[in-house]
Design a protein around this motif. Structure first.
Motif, short mmCIF file in Angstrom:
data_model
loop_
_atom_site.label_atom_id
_atom_site.label_comp_id
_atom_site.label_asym_id
_atom_site.label_seq_id
_atom_site.Cartn_x
_atom_site.Cartn_y
_atom_site.Cartn_z
N GLN A 86 41.54 30.17 32.95
CA GLN A 86 42.52 30.95 33.71
C GLN A 86 42.48 32.42 33.31
O GLN A 86 42.52 33.31 34.17
CB GLN A 86 43.92 30.38 33.51
CG GLN A 86 44.12 29.05 34.22
CD GLN A 86 45.46 28.41 33.86
OE1 GLN A 86 46.01 28.63 32.80
NE2 GLN A 86 45.96 27.60 34.77
N ALA A 87 42.41 32.69 32.02
CA ALA A 87 42.36 34.08 31.54
C ALA A 87 41.07 34.76 32.00
O ALA A 87 41.09 35.91 32.45
CB ALA A 87 42.47 34.11 30.01
N ALA A 88 39.96 34.04 31.92
CA ALA A 88 38.67 34.61 32.37
C ALA A 88 38.69 34.88 33.87
O ALA A 88 38.20 35.92 34.32
CB ALA A 88 37.53 33.67 32.01
N ALA A 89 39.28 33.96 34.64
CA ALA A 89 39.35 34.16 36.09
C ALA A 89 40.22 35.36 36.43
O ALA A 89 39.88 36.14 37.32
CB ALA A 89 39.88 32.90 36.76
N ARG A 90 41.33 35.50 35.71
CA ARG A 90 42.20 36.67 35.96
C ARG A 90 41.46 37.96 35.62
O ARG A 90 41.50 38.93 36.37
CB ARG A 90 43.49 36.55 35.15
CG ARG A 90 44.56 35.71 35.80
CD ARG A 90 45.90 35.85 35.10
NE ARG A 90 45.86 35.46 33.70
CZ ARG A 90 46.05 34.22 33.26
NH1 ARG A 90 46.29 33.25 34.09
NH2 ARG A 90 46.00 33.95 31.97
N PHE A 91 40.78 37.98 34.48
CA PHE A 91 40.09 39.20 34.05
C PHE A 91 38.94 39.55 34.99
O PHE A 91 38.79 40.69 35.40
CB PHE A 91 39.57 39.05 32.62
CG PHE A 91 38.70 40.20 32.19
CD1 PHE A 91 39.27 41.45 31.93
CD2 PHE A 91 37.33 40.07 32.08
CE1 PHE A 91 38.47 42.53 31.56
CE2 PHE A 91 36.53 41.13 31.71
CZ PHE A 91 37.10 42.36 31.45
N THR A 92 38.11 38.56 35.32
CA THR A 92 36.93 38.85 36.14
C THR A 92 37.29 39.18 37.58
O THR A 92 36.45 39.73 38.30
CB THR A 92 35.93 37.67 36.11
OG1 THR A 92 36.59 36.48 36.55
CG2 THR A 92 35.36 37.48 34.72
N GLY A 93 38.51 38.88 37.99
CA GLY A 93 38.94 39.22 39.34
C GLY A 93 39.55 40.60 39.45
O GLY A 93 39.96 41.02 40.53
N LYS A 94 39.61 41.32 38.37
CA LYS A 94 40.22 42.65 38.38
C LYS A 94 39.18 43.74 38.65
O LYS A 94 38.01 43.60 38.29
CB LYS A 94 40.91 42.93 37.04
CG LYS A 94 42.10 42.03 36.81
CD LYS A 94 42.84 42.39 35.56
CE LYS A 94 44.04 41.46 35.44
NZ LYS A 94 44.98 41.89 34.48
N PRO A 95 39.62 44.83 39.26
CA PRO A 95 38.70 45.94 39.52
C PRO A 95 38.04 46.49 38.25
O PRO A 95 36.89 46.91 38.29
CB PRO A 95 39.59 47.01 40.17
CG PRO A 95 40.73 46.25 40.74
CD PRO A 95 40.94 45.07 39.83
N MET A 96 38.75 46.45 37.14
CA MET A 96 38.20 46.96 35.88
C MET A 96 36.96 46.17 35.47
O MET A 96 35.96 46.74 35.01
CB MET A 96 39.24 46.91 34.77
CG MET A 96 38.72 47.39 33.42
SD MET A 96 38.07 49.07 33.46
CE MET A 96 39.56 49.98 33.47
N CYS A 97 36.98 44.87 35.67
CA CYS A 97 35.82 44.05 35.32
C CYS A 97 34.63 44.41 36.21
O CYS A 97 33.50 44.52 35.73
CB CYS A 97 36.16 42.57 35.43
SG CYS A 97 34.81 41.52 34.86
N PHE A 98 34.89 44.61 37.49
CA PHE A 98 33.82 45.03 38.39
C PHE A 98 33.26 46.37 37.96
O PHE A 98 32.04 46.57 37.95
CB PHE A 98 34.33 45.11 39.83
CG PHE A 98 33.29 45.60 40.79
CD1 PHE A 98 32.33 44.74 41.29
CD2 PHE A 98 33.25 46.94 41.17
CE1 PHE A 98 31.35 45.20 42.16
CE2 PHE A 98 32.29 47.40 42.03
CZ PHE A 98 31.32 46.55 42.53
N ALA A 99 34.13 47.29 37.58
CA ALA A 99 33.68 48.62 37.15
C ALA A 99 32.81 48.52 35.90
O ALA A 99 31.79 49.21 35.79
CB ALA A 99 34.89 49.52 36.90
N ILE A 100 33.20 47.65 34.98
CA ILE A 100 32.40 47.45 33.76
C ILE A 100 31.02 46.92 34.11
O ILE A 100 30.00 47.40 33.61
CB ILE A 100 33.14 46.52 32.77
CG1 ILE A 100 34.38 47.22 32.20
CG2 ILE A 100 32.21 46.08 31.64
CD1 ILE A 100 35.31 46.29 31.43
N ALA A 101 30.98 45.92 35.01
CA ALA A 101 29.70 45.34 35.41
C ALA A 101 28.82 46.38 36.11
O ALA A 101 27.62 46.49 35.83
CB ALA A 101 29.93 44.13 36.32
#
Length: 138
Positions: free
Chosen positions: A12-27
């Motif tokens: 659940q925590a990973a899904a919440r994090f990876t769904g955020k714009p910040m995670c996309f920006a990091i990638a």
């Protein structure tokens, strides 16, 4: 805490994090950095292997995390729908836990509701009364 609960919390925590714009920006930033280092490493095979291996591993792991969260969301939704069916006086309790039925039973229910929908549309087309759809379903 058992392993199942720990994995659920992690997923659940990973899904919440990876769904955020910040995670996309990091990638995206990692891809830009990788691309910028191409000339430094002369675009060699090792340079390409780094991105290929990294993205493959991340994709492989994300498939399982996404499937876990989708399964949980679907199960929760089914429970909520079952409760709505159970609590609605005129609803048919035969529809509870419909997802547990085999394909033939599901097809029988689908045909039943398709027939009800056809009757409701016909009644609505031939009758301008606002309750024509409700009356045709009964």
């Amino acid at each position: 805490m058992n392993k199942s609960k720990a994995f659920t919390r992690f997923a659940q925590a990973a899904a919440r994090f990876t769904g955020k714009p910040m995670c996309f920006a990091i990638a995206a930033l990692l891809i830009v950095i990788w691309a910028a280092t191409g000339p430094i490493f002369k675009f060699n095979n090792t340079w390409q292997l780094v991105i290929n291996t990294g993205t493959t591993i991340i994709t492989f792991l994300m498939v399982f995390l996404i499937q876990n969260t989708q399964n949980r969301d679907t199960e929760a939704l089914q429970i909520k729908l079952d409760e709505l069916i159970r609590a609605t006086r005129d609803a048919s309790n035969t529809l509870l836990a419909l997802e547990e039925l085999d394909d033939d039973a599901l097809e029988k229910q689908r045909k039943r509701f398709a027939h009800l929908a056809r009757k409701a549309r016909e009644a609505c087309a031939s009758d301008d009364e606002p309750n024509a759809v409700d009356d045709a379903q009964r």
